[in-house]
Design a protein around this motif. Sequence first.
Motif, short mmCIF file in Angstrom:
data_model
loop_
_atom_site.label_atom_id
_atom_site.label_comp_id
_atom_site.label_asym_id
_atom_site.label_seq_id
_atom_site.Cartn_x
_atom_site.Cartn_y
_atom_site.Cartn_z
N UNK A 143 16.84 -1.64 -4.90
CA UNK A 143 17.54 -2.05 -6.08
C UNK A 143 16.48 -2.38 -7.59
N UNK A 144 15.37 -0.66 -7.26
CA UNK A 144 14.70 -1.44 -8.43
C UNK A 144 15.56 0.72 -8.97
N UNK A 145 15.33 0.23 -10.51
CA UNK A 145 15.63 1.56 -11.32
C UNK A 145 15.36 2.61 -11.26
N UNK A 146 15.57 3.37 -11.11
CA UNK A 146 14.73 4.97 -10.82
C UNK A 146 14.32 4.93 -12.40
N UNK A 147 12.81 5.70 -12.35
CA UNK A 147 11.94 5.25 -13.52
C UNK A 147 11.02 4.14 -13.22
N UNK A 148 10.77 3.70 -12.25
CA UNK A 148 10.35 2.36 -11.87
C UNK A 148 9.22 3.23 -11.60
N UNK A 149 8.17 2.24 -11.97
CA UNK A 149 6.68 2.44 -10.88
C UNK A 149 6.61 1.47 -9.71
N UNK A 150 5.80 1.88 -8.39
CA UNK A 150 5.95 1.26 -7.30
C UNK A 150 4.02 1.47 -6.99
N UNK A 151 3.45 -0.18 -7.13
CA UNK A 151 2.48 0.16 -6.56
C UNK A 151 2.25 -0.91 -4.89
N UNK A 152 0.90 0.27 -4.92
CA UNK A 152 0.65 -0.05 -3.50
C UNK A 152 -0.54 -0.32 -4.01
N UNK A 153 -1.04 -1.76 -3.65
CA UNK A 153 -2.68 -1.76 -3.77
C UNK A 153 -3.07 -1.94 -2.34
N UNK A 154 -3.78 -1.02 -2.10
CA UNK A 154 -4.67 -0.86 -0.61
C UNK A 154 -6.55 -1.81 -0.18
N UNK A 155 -6.36 -2.37 0.80
CA UNK A 155 -7.15 -2.33 1.08
C UNK A 155 -8.65 -2.17 1.83
N UNK A 156 -9.95 -2.26 1.28
CA UNK A 156 -10.92 -2.33 1.96
C UNK A 156 -11.55 -2.13 3.34
N UNK A 157 -12.01 -0.85 4.21
CA UNK A 157 -12.42 -1.23 5.03
C UNK A 157 -12.77 -2.83 5.81
N UNK A 158 -12.83 -2.75 7.43
CA UNK A 158 -11.52 -2.63 7.77
C UNK A 158 -10.34 -2.80 8.05
N UNK A 159 -8.65 -2.28 8.36
CA UNK A 159 -7.86 -2.78 8.13
C UNK A 159 -6.94 -2.70 8.67
N UNK A 160 -5.52 -2.80 9.49
CA UNK A 160 -4.71 -2.42 10.50
C UNK A 160 -4.16 -0.93 9.46
N UNK A 161 -4.75 0.26 10.85
CA UNK A 161 -4.09 1.10 10.43
C UNK A 161 -4.67 1.77 9.42
N UNK A 162 -5.74 2.97 9.22
CA UNK A 162 -5.98 2.92 8.17
C UNK A 162 -5.49 4.22 7.65
N UNK A 163 -4.60 5.18 8.31
CA UNK A 163 -3.81 6.13 7.07
C UNK A 163 -1.99 5.47 6.93
N UNK A 164 -2.54 4.69 6.82
CA UNK A 164 -0.75 3.11 6.54
C UNK A 164 0.07 2.90 5.95
N UNK A 165 -1.41 3.35 4.73
CA UNK A 165 -0.92 2.87 2.81
C UNK A 165 -0.56 4.35 2.37
N UNK A 166 -0.97 5.29 2.62
CA UNK A 166 -0.66 6.77 2.96
C UNK A 166 0.02 7.23 2.89
N UNK A 167 0.57 6.59 3.82
CA UNK A 167 1.84 6.94 4.90
C UNK A 167 2.69 7.06 3.92
#
Length: 392
Positions: A143-167
């Motif tokens: 439902x986001x409009x075109x032009x919107x900003x999607x933010x991912x706040x990624x945690x410090x180590x250790x956390x579940x599945x290290x490459x997954x925020x970037x995937x």
Amino acid sequence: GRPKVGVVGGGIGGATVARYLAGLETIDVTLIEPNPTHVTCFFSNLYLAGFRSLASLTFDLQSLAERHRITFIRMRAVAIDPTAGTVVLQDGARVSFDRLVVAPGIAFKLGEIGGYDEAAAEIMPHAWVAGPQSELLRRQLESMEDGGLFIIAAPANPFRCPPAPYERASLVAYYFKQFKPRSKVLILDAKDRFSGQELFQDAWSRHYPGMIEWLPVQFIGKTKAVDAATRSVVTEGETFNAAVANVIPPQKAGLIAERSGLTDATGWCPVDPLTFESTLQRGIHVVGDAIIGGDMPKSAFSANSQAKACAFAIAAALTGSPRFPPHLFNSCYTFLAPDDAFTNAITFAPKDGKIKTVKTFISKVGESAEVRRRLAHQAVGWYSAFTADVFG
Ligand code: FAD
């Protein structure tokens, strides 16, 4: 009677232990899990990007239990009494065990990001446990409009599945490229480096030029608060406003582990890497994301590998079956685009009470498009074979 093993948690680690112990046909296994189904986190980024259904990632635990003669108790465990050898269920009933395996996955350290509580997670989903949270984030992206900003706040180590925020950043950018080409992805990272960084950054410049920005902690400071009303993420240095905000909080072992005296000051569970028995509570084993895994990343593949080693160690202790030194592996496929994936494969061995890397293989920047297409294809085959091993 036959020895009794209780398993708390019917996710990747718990289901694997239950299945492998039940398969020996000499031990009674009881699986305790509140959810009737398990939705895999792996491949949930493909669901977010619109090319895999959530139903295709969902596995039924009742039928798993029936196939393998496992007693399935569809309830949350609320306490463990190690001296009495019992698990206390939500309704007050007790289940007794000779050995217990606890595989509760992760919990979030909610106190560390001001304003991020369960209500805020309904507005700024983490989608780090697959299911309703993944559906919510998908709806927001749709439902986001075109032009919107999607933010991912990624945690410090250790956390579940290290490459997954970037995937996730890669596959959401893929979705944007097709349907919302003016939209952008911004990663606010609590780290200065991340798993597979060169491979991701190479792919981002090839597939999504100018669409993904990564800001490491040295530039912006840690995420310290959110404001759900304005969908903003506040770091030590700046405030960022999102159209859609995916806040992945710092993590610790699932709450039942903490409540049962299985965690140390780190928030995770120390275990003997030969048997996965807790070093804090005798007769109780812990596998999966909840443990201090040494060099082993918190992944489904790791959880499954640990679970098998744990099952064989428990069988040896309870029935006198032969002991093996554990063989521990992790192998992951990570998607950069639907037809571009990379892989890593690592073997591990216990050394001086810790789990240490023995050998590593990882894809390289510059591999041909054909090699990467083949890896993306293999990943789909891996998903079928792996989930059949855990839930089949
Ligand atoms: P889980 O699978 O989370 O299972 C824990 C279970 O315990 C849950 O079912 C929960 O309901 C239950 N539970 C908790 N508390 C209690 C209680 N008190 N009583 C009863 N039951 C309880 N891994 C890979 O190997 N490859 C990948 O490509 C990959 N991709 C990922 C992508 C994303 C976006 C994410 C978030 C993760 C990914 N992972 C991947 C990681 C993987 O999903 C986890 O490492 C794995 O699920 C860990 O297994 P686990 O058994 O420790 O926990």
